[in-house]
Each structure stands twice: as C-alpha cells, then as structure tokens.
Write a protein that holds these residues in place. Structure first.
Motif, PDB file in Angstrom:
ATOM      1  N   TYR A 221      19.819   0.562  31.717  1.00 31.02           N
ATOM      2  CA  TYR A 221      19.700   1.168  30.391  1.00 31.02           C
ATOM      3  C   TYR A 221      20.705   2.311  30.241  1.00 31.02           C
ATOM      4  O   TYR A 221      21.323   2.497  29.183  1.00 31.02           O
ATOM      5  N   PRO A 225      25.184  -2.320  28.582  1.00 34.43           N
ATOM      6  CA  PRO A 225      25.271  -3.764  28.811  1.00 34.43           C
ATOM      7  C   PRO A 225      26.567  -4.158  29.521  1.00 34.43           C
ATOM      8  O   PRO A 225      27.576  -3.459  29.421  1.00 34.43           O
ATOM      9  N   HIS A 257      19.713  -7.437  30.741  1.00 37.92           N
ATOM     10  CA  HIS A 257      20.759  -6.462  30.399  1.00 37.92           C
ATOM     11  C   HIS A 257      22.150  -7.092  30.350  1.00 37.92           C
ATOM     12  O   HIS A 257      23.136  -6.369  30.137  1.00 37.92           O
TER      13      HIS A 257
END
Length: 497
Positions: A221, A225, A257
């Motif tokens: 996070y 990405p 992700h």
C-alpha cells in the motif's frame, strides 16, 4: 575533493582494508568542501608546460579531477566479498581465522559438468543475448519438472550470474523496491546505485524471519502498484523457507496489488525437505524465477544464472535484453554449453544433490543446537548453509544486549577467537540487534561427498543421523572447531564496553 586518504577511496583499496573496516559496512564519504585548485594561468592554455610535481602531488591532482558519484563511492565493496578478501589476507599473514563470512559452496563442481566444460572449451562464438537455446530449453524443462510451472524456452534469459540479472531488472523496472528484513546484502545496494526507493518489511525471530500477508499488504500500500518485491527462500541469511500455504497467501496479496515478484531461488535445490518450493505456482503471471548454478552445483565462479520471466512481463524481458546487449552481450559460450548438464535430470546430479543436502542439514542442525545450548536464539534452517542467530541472550553479551552494535560484537569475536562472520546490519537489521549471519562452509566438501558416496555404495543408501555425522566428521573438523571456539567465548567470556 577526494584525496588518497579519504574513506571513500580506502573502501576500494584491498591494501588499505582491515577486518574492522569491512565489518563496519558502508561509511559516509568525507569530502572536502573546497573546489579543486585552479592551475596557474600560465598552465591553462594548450601546449603550456604544467608545473613539475612529485609523484604524490600528481596523483592527488588526478584523483581530485575524477568525477565519481559520491553516493556510490561511499558504499564500499559488498560485505560478503570484502570480508573474504580480508580473510585471505589475514591467513596469508599467518593469523588463525575461522571463516564464517563468505557464502560460497564448499562442494566441488560435479564431474559431469567439469567433463562437459572440457568438451566445449573450444566454443568461441558469441551466443544470443537471451542465451544458448539448448540451455534455455533444459532450464525450462527443469522448472516444469521441479517447480511444476510450465515455462517456455522463449521466456528464459541467461546472464553472467543472477546478480547481474537482478541489477538489470531493477534498472529497467520503474517502481520502488520492497524487501523483507533481513535480506541478502546486494538487493538494497543495487537499488541505491539506481537511486530507487527501498521499502523494508521488518520480520522477527519469533516468526522465523518470515513475511506474513498483513505485513506485505501494508508495505505494498505504501510503495504503490506494480512495485517490485524480492523474496529469497531458502533465505540468505536465515536459511528459512516458506510452506506452500504461506506462499499461496503471499501470492494473493501480490496479485491484489499487481506487484511484480522476483522469486530468488538460488538455494531452491538445497531445500532440506526435498521439494523445490516456488511462489510461481500460485502467482505465475507476476513471478520472475531467479536461479543459477552458483550454490547447488558449487559453480559460483562460472557465473551463470537465469531468469524465467512470464509472458505477461515480456516488456520487462525485452528491456532487459536491450541493457544486456549493450553491457555483457552474452554469457561465456563454454560455460553455457557445460551448464546444460546441470538441468538434464542426470542420476549423477541427483545423487550429488542428495548428498550435499544431507550433509548441510546435519551441519546446520548441529550448529543450531550448539548455539542454542549457550543461550543464543537460532531458528533451524530449512535449507542452504546459513544460520542467523541472535546472540544477545548469551552470557557473554546479555549485559550489553541492546546497548552495543552487532558490528562491535563482530569485531570482538574476530579479535578474541579469530571467528569471522557478518553482522545483521549488513542484511538490513537494526544496529543494536545482535544478529549475525554465519556461513557454514569452511570444510572440505569434496571429501564429504566422497565419504557419503562410499557409504552409499557400501550399504545401498546414504547414512542418516549419528552415522551421517560420524561419516563427515573427519572432513568438517575446522568448521566445528570454529563453532566450539565461539560457543566457549559466548559461555565463558564477557564483552567489555
């Protein structure tokens, strides 16, 4: 201005290196703030004679004009290679040294590969950038056989060791790097050289130095990405690996992700459970498998590694080929031809691998028991030839645990008993955590293989348990003498601040 006496230049000089400098890790370069001296006006124009200088002054002038990047000059050589250089120097000077520093396989290159190298010594042509077709096919077949992941030959890229391929992958991939702590000493320095941001995931001994899905999710996070996550298992420095269930759980997070993972499986064939685990089984579209012949067939000096890159990441593979074509061009032709034999499922290679894994499992388990018996805390490894103990609770160190650095304790062990290993700070651990990587390879691997083969021919199977330990004991004496010296130091001495 850099002078000959600066710390940045000393870190590159084998003559000026000392064990303490190598154990200290990267140092900040101390550059003078003043600009290089301006030559006299009479010496500025072309063809005008320069003032006569002595040799030292001339060298200082030349060095001052070399435009070296400060961030790289301050890094120093890789700790694992640097400590090996220093160990060799100390031994040449007659100092007793127990070498637990360099992670180099103690076993000989299998005769099958040696014979193949002799056979192909005359191969002299440049090979394709992606590598010899026959070698790429053999690698692809071995991955499907050992890992259970279908790999097309066209997705295999051969390089001069996996280290070079790791660097090129970081160079062409335009996103941050995410690493577990501890991690192999080279991943983060490569990122620093490329001025990439590194996000660390702290692990703990209580959780066997493994990354869990929640930690990985949080780190991705933060990094964003398409980040690059590198995981190495069995791990350097801990020897710990992951179960299939653990890999599947991490794969779910990585897929969510859209991260790219380099699965560094350079020790994959040295898994004591006998299975070649890979996260590529659960996240094939986003996993690059990195491997080579340096560790499991003892051919570190041959410099042959490979990447297996999924077709979904073909743009990354093509970009890596551009860099490879402008740098190393191709791996040595005789080495590539000879390496094919390592991946052809030959019974000689299978016996060799079984023997080395049996020996390493016994050696690492014995080392863990010895260390834990004197108050250290050490997780039994699942493979490879490393242990990564926390020595802070040992009697000699418990009174300073958390107050002194692992670098200071590494110097103390080297000074007191000639025991040389690498402090945890080299692998991304906190400075005051008394963890150390100990490489258990200072023994005669060729004699160990011969002894185990002789026992197998006599009884029909490799020995196990105490019989195995007795079989290899005459050829591992130096290694265990070093461990005994360390354990005696930890149990009966005391570190003085």
């Amino acid at each position: 201005m850099l002078s000959r006496g600066s710390s940045a230049l000393r870190s590159f000089s084998p003559r000026g290196s000392t064990l303490e400098c190598l154990l200290a890790g990267p140092v900040a370069a101390r550059h003078a703030s003043s600009a290089p001296p301006t030559p006299p006006s009479s010496a500025r124009s072309l063809g005008t004679a320069l003032p006569i200088m002595d040799g030292a002054s001339l060298l200082d002038g030349v060095v001052a004009r070399v435009p070296v990047r400060d961030d790289i000059a301050s890094m120093g050589v890789s700790p694992t290679l640097g400590v090996n250089m220093e160990i060799q120097r100390l031994r040449e000077q007659g100092h007793p040294v127990f070498n637990f520093g360099l992670g180099q396989s103690p076993f000989p290159v299998p005769k099958l590969l040696q014979d193949s190298l002799r056979e192909h010594a005359g191969e002299k042509d440049y090979l394709p950038v992606f590598g010899l077709a026959k070698l790429r096919s053999a690698v692809a077949a071995s991955l499907e056989r050992d890992v259970g992941v279908p790999v097309d030959r066209e997705n295999v890229m051969v390089g001069p060791g996996s280290k070079e391929l790791l660097y090129i992958a970081q160079l062409v991939h335009d996103a941050p790097l995410v690493l577990p702590s501890p991690a192999w000493v080279t991943y983060a320095p490569q990122a620093r050289m490329l001025r990439k941001k590194v996000h660390w995931i702290p692990t703990s001994l209580d959780k066997a130095w493994k990354v869990d899905p929640e930690q990985l999710d949080s780190a991705l996070y933060k990094s964003g990405p398409r980040s690059l996550f590198i995981m190495n298992y069995p791990s350097n420095p801990t020897g710990v690996s992951y179960s299939d269930d653990e890999l599947a759980a991490l794969a779910d997070v990585l897929r969510y992700h859209q991260a790219i993972v380099i699965s560094d499986q350079i020790y994959g064939h040295l898994n004591f459970r006998g299975n070649y685990a890979s996260i590529a089984r659960y996240y094939p579209e986003g996993t690059i498998i990195s491997d080579g012949i340096s560790k499991w067939v003892g051919a570190g000096g041959w410099r042959m590694g490979f990447f297996a890159i999924p077709p979904e990441l073909r743009p990354l593979q093509d970009a890596m080929a551009v860099v490879a074509s402008e740098t190393f061009s191709s791996v040595s032709a005789p080495i590539q031809y000879a390496s094919v034999a390592a991946y052809e499922d030959h019974p000689d290679i299978l016996r060799y691998k079984t023997a080395e894994c049996a020996a390493l499992k016994m050696i690492t388990r014995t080392a863990v028991n010895m260390l834990n018996s004197v108050g250290a805390r050490c997780v039994p490894p699942d493979g490879a030839y490393y242990v990564f103990p926390d020595l802070g609770s040992a009697p000699a160190l418990s009174h300073v645990n958390g107050r002194v650095s692992s670098v200071d304790v590494a110097r103390w062990m080297a000074r007191k008993r000639g025991f040389v290993c690498l402090p945890g700070t080299c692998f991304g651990r906190p400075e005051n955590e008394l963890t150390f990587r100990m490489s258990l390879v200072d023994f005669d691997g060729e004699k160990v293989i011969e002894a185990l083969e002789a026992a197998r021919e006599k009884s029909g199977a490799f020995p196990e348990g105490d019989e195995l330990l007795q079989c290899i004991a005459p050829h591992t004496d130096r290694l265990f003498r070093g461990l005994h010296e360390l354990c005696d130091l930890l149990a009966n001495d005391s570190f003085l601040e």
